[in-house]
Design a protein around this motif. Structure first.
Motif, PDB file in Angstrom:
ATOM      1  N   ARG A 317       0.756  -1.172  -0.061  1.00  0.00           N
ATOM      2  CA  ARG A 317      -0.012  -0.106   0.017  1.00  0.00           C
ATOM      3  C   ARG A 317       0.905   1.171  -0.001  1.00  0.00           C
ATOM      4  N   LEU A 318       2.241   1.152   0.213  1.00  0.00           N
ATOM      5  CA  LEU A 318       3.088   2.344   0.161  1.00  0.00           C
ATOM      6  C   LEU A 318       3.411   2.828  -1.497  1.00  0.00           C
ATOM      7  N   PRO A 319       3.627   3.867  -1.579  1.00  0.00           N
ATOM      8  CA  PRO A 319       4.113   4.309  -2.853  1.00  0.00           C
ATOM      9  C   PRO A 319       5.096   3.699  -3.327  1.00  0.00           C
ATOM     10  N   GLU A 320       5.206   3.534  -4.687  1.00  0.00           N
ATOM     11  CA  GLU A 320       6.090   2.529  -5.485  1.00  0.00           C
ATOM     12  C   GLU A 320       7.543   2.948  -5.243  1.00  0.00           C
ATOM     13  N   ASP A 321       7.635   4.177  -4.995  1.00  0.00           N
ATOM     14  CA  ASP A 321       9.078   4.456  -4.793  1.00  0.00           C
ATOM     15  C   ASP A 321       9.616   4.532  -3.521  1.00  0.00           C
ATOM     16  N   ALA A 322       8.502   4.165  -2.529  1.00  0.00           N
ATOM     17  CA  ALA A 322       9.055   4.061  -1.173  1.00  0.00           C
ATOM     18  C   ALA A 322      10.174   2.866  -0.973  1.00  0.00           C
ATOM     19  N   PRO A 323      11.066   2.996  -0.136  1.00  0.00           N
ATOM     20  CA  PRO A 323      12.125   1.974  -0.069  1.00  0.00           C
ATOM     21  C   PRO A 323      11.564   0.617   0.664  1.00  0.00           C
ATOM     22  N   ARG A 324      12.226  -0.458  -0.112  1.00  0.00           N
ATOM     23  CA  ARG A 324      11.648  -1.734   0.530  1.00  0.00           C
ATOM     24  C   ARG A 324      12.929  -2.689   0.717  1.00  0.00           C
ATOM     25  N   PHE A 325      13.206  -3.134   1.872  1.00  0.00           N
ATOM     26  CA  PHE A 325      14.324  -4.246   2.308  1.00  0.00           C
ATOM     27  C   PHE A 325      13.670  -5.668   2.711  1.00  0.00           C
ATOM     28  N   ALA A 326      14.141  -6.624   2.370  1.00  0.00           N
ATOM     29  CA  ALA A 326      13.863  -7.866   3.031  1.00  0.00           C
ATOM     30  C   ALA A 326      14.103  -7.732   4.445  1.00  0.00           C
ATOM     31  N   ALA A 327      13.268  -8.166   5.623  1.00  0.00           N
ATOM     32  CA  ALA A 327      13.370  -8.135   6.716  1.00  0.00           C
ATOM     33  C   ALA A 327      12.689  -9.270   7.376  1.00  0.00           C
ATOM     34  N   THR A 328      12.675  -9.389   8.827  1.00  0.00           N
ATOM     35  CA  THR A 328      11.735 -10.336   9.423  1.00  0.00           C
ATOM     36  C   THR A 328      10.880  -9.658  10.480  1.00  0.00           C
ATOM     37  N   LEU A 329       9.573 -10.157  10.449  1.00  0.00           N
ATOM     38  CA  LEU A 329       8.659  -9.566  11.394  1.00  0.00           C
ATOM     39  C   LEU A 329       8.973 -10.068  12.934  1.00  0.00           C
ATOM     40  N   PRO A 330       8.482  -9.518  14.075  1.00  0.00           N
ATOM     41  CA  PRO A 330       8.820  -9.980  15.271  1.00  0.00           C
ATOM     42  C   PRO A 330       8.178 -11.461  15.565  1.00  0.00           C
ATOM     43  N   ASP A 331       7.334 -11.746  14.828  1.00  0.00           N
ATOM     44  CA  ASP A 331       6.778 -13.148  14.837  1.00  0.00           C
ATOM     45  C   ASP A 331       7.621 -14.262  14.306  1.00  0.00           C
ATOM     46  N   GLY A 332       8.850 -13.782  13.345  1.00  0.00           N
ATOM     47  CA  GLY A 332       9.857 -14.682  12.692  1.00  0.00           C
ATOM     48  C   GLY A 332       9.271 -14.933  11.244  1.00  0.00           C
ATOM     49  N   THR A 333       8.212 -14.433  10.895  1.00  0.00           N
ATOM     50  CA  THR A 333       7.888 -14.633   9.382  1.00  0.00           C
ATOM     51  C   THR A 333       8.486 -13.578   8.466  1.00  0.00           C
ATOM     52  N   PRO A 334       8.597 -13.802   7.129  1.00  0.00           N
ATOM     53  CA  PRO A 334       9.215 -12.563   6.172  1.00  0.00           C
ATOM     54  C   PRO A 334       8.293 -11.330   6.332  1.00  0.00           C
ATOM     55  N   GLY A 335       8.838 -10.200   6.220  1.00  0.00           N
ATOM     56  CA  GLY A 335       8.540  -9.126   6.110  1.00  0.00           C
ATOM     57  C   GLY A 335       9.284  -7.978   5.193  1.00  0.00           C
ATOM     58  N   ILE A 336       8.811  -6.800   5.102  1.00  0.00           N
ATOM     59  CA  ILE A 336       9.529  -5.718   4.350  1.00  0.00           C
ATOM     60  C   ILE A 336       9.762  -4.448   5.299  1.00  0.00           C
ATOM     61  N   LYS A 337      10.846  -4.356   5.575  1.00  0.00           N
ATOM     62  CA  LYS A 337      11.519  -3.107   6.211  1.00  0.00           C
ATOM     63  C   LYS A 337      11.265  -1.817   5.205  1.00  0.00           C
ATOM     64  N   THR A 338      10.752  -0.562   5.503  1.00  0.00           N
ATOM     65  CA  THR A 338      10.883   0.434   4.810  1.00  0.00           C
ATOM     66  C   THR A 338      11.676   1.642   5.716  1.00  0.00           C
ATOM     67  N   SER A 339      11.781   2.761   5.140  1.00  0.00           N
ATOM     68  CA  SER A 339      12.639   3.959   5.618  1.00  0.00           C
ATOM     69  C   SER A 339      11.774   4.870   6.531  1.00  0.00           C
ATOM     70  N   ALA A 340      11.779   4.810   7.744  1.00  0.00           N
ATOM     71  CA  ALA A 340      11.347   5.832   8.432  1.00  0.00           C
ATOM     72  C   ALA A 340      11.405   7.370   8.103  1.00  0.00           C
ATOM     73  N   ALA A 341      12.618   7.615   7.655  1.00  0.00           N
ATOM     74  CA  ALA A 341      13.048   8.946   7.392  1.00  0.00           C
ATOM     75  C   ALA A 341      12.483   9.430   5.993  1.00  0.00           C
ATOM     76  N   TRP A 342      12.150   8.342   5.033  1.00  0.00           N
ATOM     77  CA  TRP A 342      11.503   8.630   3.850  1.00  0.00           C
ATOM     78  C   TRP A 342      10.092   8.844   4.105  1.00  0.00           C
ATOM     79  N   LEU A 343       9.463   8.101   5.019  1.00  0.00           N
ATOM     80  CA  LEU A 343       7.959   8.261   5.529  1.00  0.00           C
ATOM     81  C   LEU A 343       7.818   9.743   5.732  1.00  0.00           C
ATOM     82  N   ILE A 344       8.556   9.973   6.729  1.00  0.00           N
ATOM     83  CA  ILE A 344       8.414  11.540   7.360  1.00  0.00           C
ATOM     84  C   ILE A 344       8.687  12.699   6.519  1.00  0.00           C
TER      85      ILE A 344
END
Length: 413
Positions: A317-344
């Motif tokens: 649901r983020l804009p296409e140009d928002a940063p995206r990096f592979a990450a792990t959610l707190p429950d151990g499942t795959p997630g996507i990390k984005t940049s707080a600085a970019w969002l701000i």
């Protein structure tokens, strides 16, 4: 009377009823136990770089470990193949950047990318600090801690520390949900760090693991460089973003003795040079010995918000140009990390943003992820700015930013 404004990098917070600086391992344990046995609020503080405390008096006990010894149990000379793990033990109260400087001077690789991060060795493992391609979790061998629940010392191997992005099982013991304090252990974890043993590699070179750092050094990511050069480049890059603490804080009597005098002198010189360079760049005549007081971008908690780790659906649901990096959610499942600085920034909160023209707190003029005390700000001023940014980012992108610092006496959920 000591206040949190005296001992935190952002320079805000109320007076402390009882401030203790134990100089022995037993003294640290006794101070913690005494507060716990009396049911008093307890805050074990490191360098005060990751802490935002309310302006009201703290009617409890603040403990700052005054032990700063670093020892090398192993023989530090390299073996024939040049691949030698060297164990280094540091007491919890040791200034983190002093520790990094010590290891680089000794010819060890592993934490040079973490240069310039304010705080202490004890706090480094609570937060699992990371920057420029390195994370403290990757070099921790074990953590010695006082278990406030079991009333005993424990040696926690790295595998049991629950390390994650800006997280450890120590930090998680303080929260029952993101930014929601635990009923039992807050603002101090169940486990109070006494010392940390690191496993570093005997090498005068290290790997450049981050693009911005590689650019500063004029090399490629993955190249190896002298650890001294990497450390210098990290300090330069952090200074350019206002992400180094104000060296002038060590003139405060409450901070006396907490950092090596030679490192303070180096920091003061670099900071003065950076201020002079900035003034010249802006076309302003700089004094021969410019004061350190204008360096308000350094009066912060560092990165104030954590980079959100989202589910795939939320990230979509983020804009296409928002940063995206592979990450792990707190429950151990795959997630996507984005940049707080970019969002701000893309929510309309740009560098230097203030709630009002006369506001005493603002976003850093160098980095949108830092909230700064521009002089005379209160904790309430900083909290109001943080809440405005949280609300704006959530309205724009449906993401609620979570503070990275420990927030005491204020609600920033």
């Amino acid at each position: 009377m000591t206040s949190f404004a005296d001992i935190t990098t952002i320079g805000v917070g109320g007076h402390i009823a009882r401030f203790i600086e134990p100089t022995s391992r037993v003294g640290v344990i006794e101070a913690v136990e005494d507060a716990d046995s009396k049911g008093l609020p307890l805050c074990v503080i490191g360098g005060g770089s990751n802490l935002l405390v309310a302006d009201t008096p703290f009617n409890g006990v603040v403990v700052r470990d005054a032990r700063r010894t670093i020892t090398v149990p192993d023989e530090a000379a390299p073996v024939e193949n040049g691949e030698r793990i060297v164990h280094v033990n540091a007491e919890a109260g040791c200034n983190w950047d002093d520790f990094v400087a010590f290891t680089v001077e000794l010819g060890l690789e592993g934490v040079e990318g973490l240069s310039g991060i304010p705080g202490t060795v004890g706090a480094s493992v609570v937060q699992n600090i990371g920057a420029y391609g390195q994370e403290v979790a990757s070099v921790v061998e074990s953590v010695e801690a006082w278990d406030r629940q079991e009333k005993r010392t424990v040696d926690i191997p790295a595998a049991d520390m629950g390390f994650g992005y800006r997280m450890s099982m120590l930090k998680s013991s303080m929260y029952k949900a993101p930014a929601t304090p635990s009923d039992e252990f807050f603002p101090t974890p169940r486990y109070v760090v006494l010392s940390v043993t690191f496993a570093l590699r005997h090498s005068a070179t290290g790997t450049v693991g981050y693009g911005q750092l590689a650019n500063a050094l004029g090399v490629e990511v993955g190249d190896r460089m002298a650890t001294t050069a990497i450390r210098d480049a990290v300090l330069y890059v952090r200074a350019a973003k206002g992400m180094l603490e104000d060296a002038g804080r060590y003139e405060n009597p409450a901070m006396a003795g907490t950092k090596r005098a030679d490192q303070i002198a180096i920091a003061r010189s670099a900071q003065a040079q950076h201020i002079a360079t900035s003034a010249d760049t802006n076309g302003t005549e700089s004094a021969p010995n410019p004061p350190l007081e204008p360096a308000y971008d350094r009066h912060s908690c560092g990165s104030f918000f954590m980079n959100p780790i989202l589910t795939a659906d939320a990230a979509a649901r983020l804009p296409e140009d928002a940063p995206r990096f592979a990450a792990t959610l707190p429950d151990g499942t795959p997630g996507i990390k984005t940049s707080a600085a970019w969002l701000i920034d893309h929510a309309g909160f740009h560098k230097g943003f203030k709630i009002a023209d006369d506001a005493r707190a603002s976003l850093s003029t160098l980095h949108t992820l830092a909230l700064t005390n521009r002089g005379g700000a209160s904790a309430a001023d900083v909290a109001a700015l943080a809440a405005r940014v949280q609300d704006g980012v959530e309205a724009a992108f449906g993401v609620r930013l979570v503070p990275e610092p420990v927030v005491v006496g204020l609600d920033l959920r």
